[in-house]
Design a protein around this motif. Structure first.
Motif, PDB file in Angstrom:
ATOM      1  N   ARG A 227       0.823  -1.208   0.000  1.00 21.77           N
ATOM      2  CA  ARG A 227       0.000   0.000   0.000  1.00 21.77           C
ATOM      3  C   ARG A 227       0.856   1.257   0.000  1.00 21.77           C
ATOM      4  O   ARG A 227       0.613   2.192  -0.762  1.00 21.77           O
ATOM      5  CB  ARG A 227      -0.907   0.017   1.240  1.00 21.77           C
ATOM      6  N   GLY A 228       1.871   1.266   0.868  1.00 20.54           N
ATOM      7  CA  GLY A 228       2.624   2.494   1.067  1.00 20.54           C
ATOM      8  C   GLY A 228       3.814   2.677   0.161  1.00 20.54           C
ATOM      9  O   GLY A 228       4.202   3.816  -0.128  1.00 20.54           O
TER      10      GLY A 228
ATOM     11  N   GLY B 128       6.844   6.198  -3.367  1.00 21.63           N
ATOM     12  CA  GLY B 128       7.585   6.404  -4.609  1.00 21.63           C
ATOM     13  C   GLY B 128       6.955   7.475  -5.478  1.00 21.63           C
ATOM     14  O   GLY B 128       7.659   8.319  -6.062  1.00 21.63           O
ATOM     15  N   TYR B 129       5.635   7.442  -5.571  1.00 18.19           N
ATOM     16  CA  TYR B 129       4.925   8.457  -6.367  1.00 18.19           C
ATOM     17  C   TYR B 129       5.203   9.852  -5.817  1.00 18.19           C
ATOM     18  O   TYR B 129       5.509  10.785  -6.562  1.00 18.19           O
ATOM     19  CB  TYR B 129       3.431   8.148  -6.346  1.00 18.19           C
ATOM     20  N   LEU B 130       5.126  10.024  -4.497  1.00 21.84           N
ATOM     21  CA  LEU B 130       5.340  11.344  -3.894  1.00 21.84           C
ATOM     22  C   LEU B 130       6.788  11.796  -4.036  1.00 21.84           C
ATOM     23  O   LEU B 130       7.054  12.977  -4.284  1.00 21.84           O
ATOM     24  CB  LEU B 130       4.937  11.306  -2.419  1.00 21.84           C
TER      25      LEU B 130
ATOM     26  N   VAL C  74       8.195  14.904   3.404  1.00 22.14           N
ATOM     27  CA  VAL C  74       8.596  14.537   4.763  1.00 22.14           C
ATOM     28  C   VAL C  74       7.841  13.300   5.221  1.00 22.14           C
ATOM     29  O   VAL C  74       8.421  12.352   5.763  1.00 22.14           O
ATOM     30  CB  VAL C  74       8.358  15.721   5.725  1.00 22.14           C
ATOM     31  N   VAL C  75       6.533  13.283   4.996  1.00 22.34           N
ATOM     32  CA  VAL C  75       5.727  12.130   5.402  1.00 22.34           C
ATOM     33  C   VAL C  75       6.173  10.885   4.656  1.00 22.34           C
ATOM     34  O   VAL C  75       6.310   9.797   5.242  1.00 22.34           O
ATOM     35  CB  VAL C  75       4.236  12.419   5.166  1.00 22.34           C
ATOM     36  N   ALA C  76       6.429  10.998   3.339  1.00 26.92           N
ATOM     37  CA  ALA C  76       6.827   9.840   2.542  1.00 26.92           C
ATOM     38  C   ALA C  76       8.155   9.265   3.020  1.00 26.92           C
ATOM     39  O   ALA C  76       8.314   8.042   3.158  1.00 26.92           O
ATOM     40  CB  ALA C  76       6.909  10.226   1.067  1.00 26.92           C
ATOM     41  N   ILE C  77       9.131  10.142   3.295  1.00 25.32           N
ATOM     42  CA  ILE C  77      10.452   9.663   3.723  1.00 25.32           C
ATOM     43  C   ILE C  77      10.375   9.031   5.117  1.00 25.32           C
ATOM     44  O   ILE C  77      10.937   7.957   5.361  1.00 25.32           O
ATOM     45  CB  ILE C  77      11.464  10.815   3.685  1.00 25.32           C
ATOM     46  N   VAL C  78       9.662   9.703   6.029  1.00 28.71           N
ATOM     47  CA  VAL C  78       9.547   9.167   7.388  1.00 28.71           C
ATOM     48  C   VAL C  78       8.856   7.812   7.370  1.00 28.71           C
ATOM     49  O   VAL C  78       9.237   6.878   8.099  1.00 28.71           O
ATOM     50  CB  VAL C  78       8.796  10.161   8.296  1.00 28.71           C
ATOM     51  N   SER C  79       7.836   7.665   6.520  1.00 31.48           N
ATOM     52  CA  SER C  79       7.105   6.394   6.481  1.00 31.48           C
ATOM     53  C   SER C  79       7.979   5.254   5.979  1.00 31.48           C
ATOM     54  O   SER C  79       7.801   4.099   6.381  1.00 31.48           O
ATOM     55  CB  SER C  79       5.872   6.538   5.584  1.00 31.48           C
ATOM     56  N   VAL C  80       8.943   5.552   5.107  1.00 33.57           N
ATOM     57  CA  VAL C  80       9.798   4.503   4.544  1.00 33.57           C
ATOM     58  C   VAL C  80      10.979   4.198   5.448  1.00 33.57           C
ATOM     59  O   VAL C  80      11.309   3.023   5.708  1.00 33.57           O
ATOM     60  CB  VAL C  80      10.283   4.902   3.132  1.00 33.57           C
ATOM     61  N   VAL C  81      11.658   5.235   5.973  1.00 36.29           N
ATOM     62  CA  VAL C  81      12.902   5.008   6.719  1.00 36.29           C
ATOM     63  C   VAL C  81      12.681   4.961   8.223  1.00 36.29           C
ATOM     64  O   VAL C  81      13.602   4.621   8.977  1.00 36.29           O
ATOM     65  CB  VAL C  81      13.942   6.103   6.384  1.00 36.29           C
TER      66      VAL C  81
ATOM     67  N   LEU D 194       5.757   1.678  15.083  1.00 36.51           N
ATOM     68  CA  LEU D 194       4.310   1.715  14.876  1.00 36.51           C
ATOM     69  C   LEU D 194       3.889   2.974  14.124  1.00 36.51           C
ATOM     70  O   LEU D 194       3.049   2.931  13.220  1.00 36.51           O
ATOM     71  CB  LEU D 194       3.589   1.633  16.225  1.00 36.51           C
ATOM     72  N   VAL D 195       4.467   4.121  14.523  1.00 37.58           N
ATOM     73  CA  VAL D 195       4.136   5.377  13.832  1.00 37.58           C
ATOM     74  C   VAL D 195       4.542   5.305  12.365  1.00 37.58           C
ATOM     75  O   VAL D 195       3.797   5.698  11.463  1.00 37.58           O
ATOM     76  CB  VAL D 195       4.817   6.565  14.535  1.00 37.58           C
ATOM     77  N   SER D 196       5.746   4.775  12.125  1.00 34.54           N
ATOM     78  CA  SER D 196       6.234   4.669  10.743  1.00 34.54           C
ATOM     79  C   SER D 196       5.340   3.760   9.911  1.00 34.54           C
ATOM     80  O   SER D 196       4.989   4.083   8.767  1.00 34.54           O
ATOM     81  CB  SER D 196       7.665   4.146  10.741  1.00 34.54           C
ATOM     82  N   LEU D 197       4.971   2.601  10.472  1.00 29.30           N
ATOM     83  CA  LEU D 197       4.098   1.688   9.734  1.00 29.30           C
ATOM     84  C   LEU D 197       2.722   2.292   9.516  1.00 29.30           C
ATOM     85  O   LEU D 197       2.095   2.084   8.462  1.00 29.30           O
ATOM     86  CB  LEU D 197       3.984   0.362  10.483  1.00 29.30           C
ATOM     87  N   GLY D 198       2.232   3.062  10.487  1.00 36.12           N
ATOM     88  CA  GLY D 198       0.949   3.734  10.311  1.00 36.12           C
ATOM     89  C   GLY D 198       1.008   4.761   9.193  1.00 36.12           C
ATOM     90  O   GLY D 198       0.090   4.863   8.370  1.00 36.12           O
ATOM     91  N   LEU D 199       2.112   5.521   9.175  1.00 32.98           N
ATOM     92  CA  LEU D 199       2.277   6.489   8.083  1.00 32.98           C
ATOM     93  C   LEU D 199       2.378   5.781   6.736  1.00 32.98           C
ATOM     94  O   LEU D 199       1.786   6.216   5.745  1.00 32.98           O
ATOM     95  CB  LEU D 199       3.536   7.327   8.324  1.00 32.98           C
ATOM     96  N   LEU D 200       3.147   4.675   6.705  1.00 31.64           N
ATOM     97  CA  LEU D 200       3.361   3.962   5.440  1.00 31.64           C
ATOM     98  C   LEU D 200       2.084   3.290   4.943  1.00 31.64           C
ATOM     99  O   LEU D 200       1.800   3.285   3.740  1.00 31.64           O
ATOM    100  CB  LEU D 200       4.466   2.920   5.627  1.00 31.64           C
ATOM    101  N   GLY D 201       1.324   2.723   5.866  1.00 28.36           N
ATOM    102  CA  GLY D 201       0.161   1.943   5.441  1.00 28.36           C
ATOM    103  C   GLY D 201      -1.080   2.759   5.181  1.00 28.36           C
ATOM    104  O   GLY D 201      -1.932   2.359   4.372  1.00 28.36           O
ATOM    105  N   TRP D 202      -1.206   3.933   5.828  1.00 29.80           N
ATOM    106  CA  TRP D 202      -2.481   4.667   5.709  1.00 29.80           C
ATOM    107  C   TRP D 202      -2.303   6.135   5.332  1.00 29.80           C
ATOM    108  O   TRP D 202      -2.980   6.616   4.430  1.00 29.80           O
ATOM    109  CB  TRP D 202      -3.244   4.557   7.037  1.00 29.80           C
ATOM    110  N   VAL D 203      -1.382   6.828   5.992  1.00 30.35           N
ATOM    111  CA  VAL D 203      -1.261   8.274   5.753  1.00 30.35           C
ATOM    112  C   VAL D 203      -0.658   8.561   4.379  1.00 30.35           C
ATOM    113  O   VAL D 203      -1.176   9.384   3.615  1.00 30.35           O
ATOM    114  CB  VAL D 203      -0.424   8.932   6.869  1.00 30.35           C
ATOM    115  N   THR D 204       0.459   7.882   4.069  1.00 30.48           N
ATOM    116  CA  THR D 204       1.124   8.131   2.779  1.00 30.48           C
ATOM    117  C   THR D 204       0.226   7.794   1.591  1.00 30.48           C
ATOM    118  O   THR D 204       0.121   8.591   0.648  1.00 30.48           O
ATOM    119  CB  THR D 204       2.444   7.345   2.700  1.00 30.48           C
ATOM    120  N   PRO D 205      -0.470   6.632   1.568  1.00 32.30           N
ATOM    121  CA  PRO D 205      -1.397   6.381   0.456  1.00 32.30           C
ATOM    122  C   PRO D 205      -2.506   7.424   0.359  1.00 32.30           C
ATOM    123  O   PRO D 205      -2.895   7.817  -0.748  1.00 32.30           O
ATOM    124  CB  PRO D 205      -1.969   4.992   0.775  1.00 32.30           C
ATOM    125  N   ALA D 206      -3.000   7.889   1.514  1.00 33.94           N
ATOM    126  CA  ALA D 206      -4.052   8.903   1.480  1.00 33.94           C
ATOM    127  C   ALA D 206      -3.512  10.204   0.892  1.00 33.94           C
ATOM    128  O   ALA D 206      -4.187  10.866   0.078  1.00 33.94           O
ATOM    129  CB  ALA D 206      -4.597   9.138   2.881  1.00 33.94           C
TER     130      ALA D 206
END
Length: 410
Positions: free
Chosen positions: A8-9, A14-16, A108-115, A156-168
């Motif tokens: 999902r993320g 990558g798109y962002l 910022v959100v995209a990078i934080v969610s990945v790394v 947990l925060v990173s996975l939450g950003l990667l799985g839900w926030v970044t796709p949104a």
């Protein structure tokens, strides 16, 4: 679970990130564009292309069909500011300049969610090696308690950003791009009209060329065939008239030859007329004429003809000649063992398909190749385009070859 979150993320991040890189390049080139865009037509045209590339990327990410592009920038001379500001595509593409503003928080959100998760694990394991150099959730780690508390929290925060926030965020960005850079309905209609005019101009030029070639062919056939026969006929009658009194038998023989010549001239004249509008169409209709072509073909031909309804004479002639030329090409060049011909009415259009199981490799060209192939298909194409029809050729090496024609009957 992790693979699902990444599926999902990952694409969203990558798109962002790619969007950020493009917006950064736009930001760097912005001063040059502002200073020299009015003077250099290529810069404004490039901005329109950038807007279209963003629309394509957004549509691709959302899984939609290809987005309608902005029409190309208006052609203008250097320094023609009036045309520049009349260009609707250019004015709409100026909204791309908002990209650098909105992309920083998204990046910022995209990078934080990945790394975020990998860095949390490393910081938990290595904080003791260099005490005070590792941080979790923005705080320096100085004890195992902090490491074991803040580390899982950051994961947990990173996975939450990667799985839900970044796709949104990515979906919101893509939808905003499609909306903000969407061409107006008037622009789309104008672009379609311009494309239609261009197609009609090309088809008209092709039809004129084809018509001219057809007239030259008819003139050549009449000059070399029928006219020569008629001249010979006149000479024989003249000689017979002169010898009538002195040698009646010779005169009678000349008149017999003249009669045979007249019959031959009539036969050749009928042959020329058939190439203009085959009499069999008037006698037996399109179905009967095509059936006669199939019967005369030396290869087995399977006819599948549906209910055709009323077909205009010009469409009948075009369809007849397409079948005739196709069967001739197949017989001469395809090494086929079987031919399939399909006719059917599709609303206000007549659909025709001729398929053979030969060697393939057919191409549409103005001149014949070394094997004598190509020019006949070119003539077919012009004949179809002359009545606003459409022809498609599929002929991969090894076959099969299919000629599909759609002719308007409205």
């Amino acid at each position: 679970m992790l693979s699902k979150i990444w599926s999902r993320g990952g694409p969203a991040a990558g798109y962002l990130v790619i969007r950020h890189l493009k917006s950064f390049a736009l930001l760097v080139s912005l001063p040059i564009g502002v200073l020299f865009g009015w003077a250099v037509p290529g810069l404004t045209a490039a901005l329109v292309e950038l807007a279209n590339s963003e629309r394509y990327a957004a549509a691709g990410y959302l899984g939609r069909s290809k987005a309608e592009p902005l029409p190309s920038a208006l052609s203008r001379r250097t320094g023609d500011v009036v045309t520049l500001f009349k260009d609707r595509s250019f004015r709409r593409s100026l909204r791309c300049l908002l990209m650098p503003v909105v992309m920083i928080p998204e990046l910022v959100v995209a990078i934080v969610s990945v790394v975020g998760a990998p860095s949390a694990v490393l910081s938990m394991l290595l904080w003791k090696v260099e005490s005070g150099s590792a941080s979790l959730m923005g705080l320096d780690v100085t004890s195992w308690g902090q490491a074991l508390t803040l580390g899982p929290l950051q994961v947990l925060v990173s996975l939450g950003l990667l799985g839900w926030v970044t796709p949104a965020l990515a979906k919101g960005h893509a939808r905003a791009v499609l909306t903000m850079l969407e061409p107006s309905q008037e622009q789309l209609e104008t672009a379609k009209l311009e494309q239609r005019v261009e197609e009609l101009t090309k088809s008209r030029a092709g039809a004129v060329d084809s018509h001219g070639a057809e007239l030259r062919r008819i003139e050549r056939d009449l000059h070399d065939g029928t006219q020569a026969q008629l001249v010979s006929l006149a000479m024989r009658i003249g000689i017979a008239k002169q010898t009538m009194a002195d040698d009646p038998e010779k005169a009678a023989k000349l008149l017999d030859d003249a009669r045979d010549g007249a019959e031959q001239a009539m036969t050749e004249l009928r042959g020329v007329l058939r190439t203009m509008y085959p009499p069999i169409l008037a006698d037996r209709g399109l179905v009967g004429a095509v059936s006669a072509l199939a019967a005369r073909c030396p290869l087995p031909v399977e006819l599948r003809i549906g209910e055709l309804g009323e077909v205009p004479a010009a469409v009948e002639a075009a369809a007849y000649f397409v079948v005739a030329e196709s069967l001739t090409n197949i017989t001469k060049h395809s090494a086929a063992g079987h031919v399939d011909i399909q006719f059917e009415r599709r609303g206000s259009e007549l659909y025709l398909a001729v398929t053979d199981d030969g060697i393939g490799g057919a191409r549409v060209s103005e001149q014949s190749d070394l094997l004598g192939r190509g020019s006949g298909l070119h003539g077919m194409l012009h004949r179809v385009q002359a009545i606003d029809g459409h022809m498609e050729l599929s002929s991969p090496i090894g076959g099969p070859t299919t000629v599909e024609v759609i002719l308007p009957c409205g």
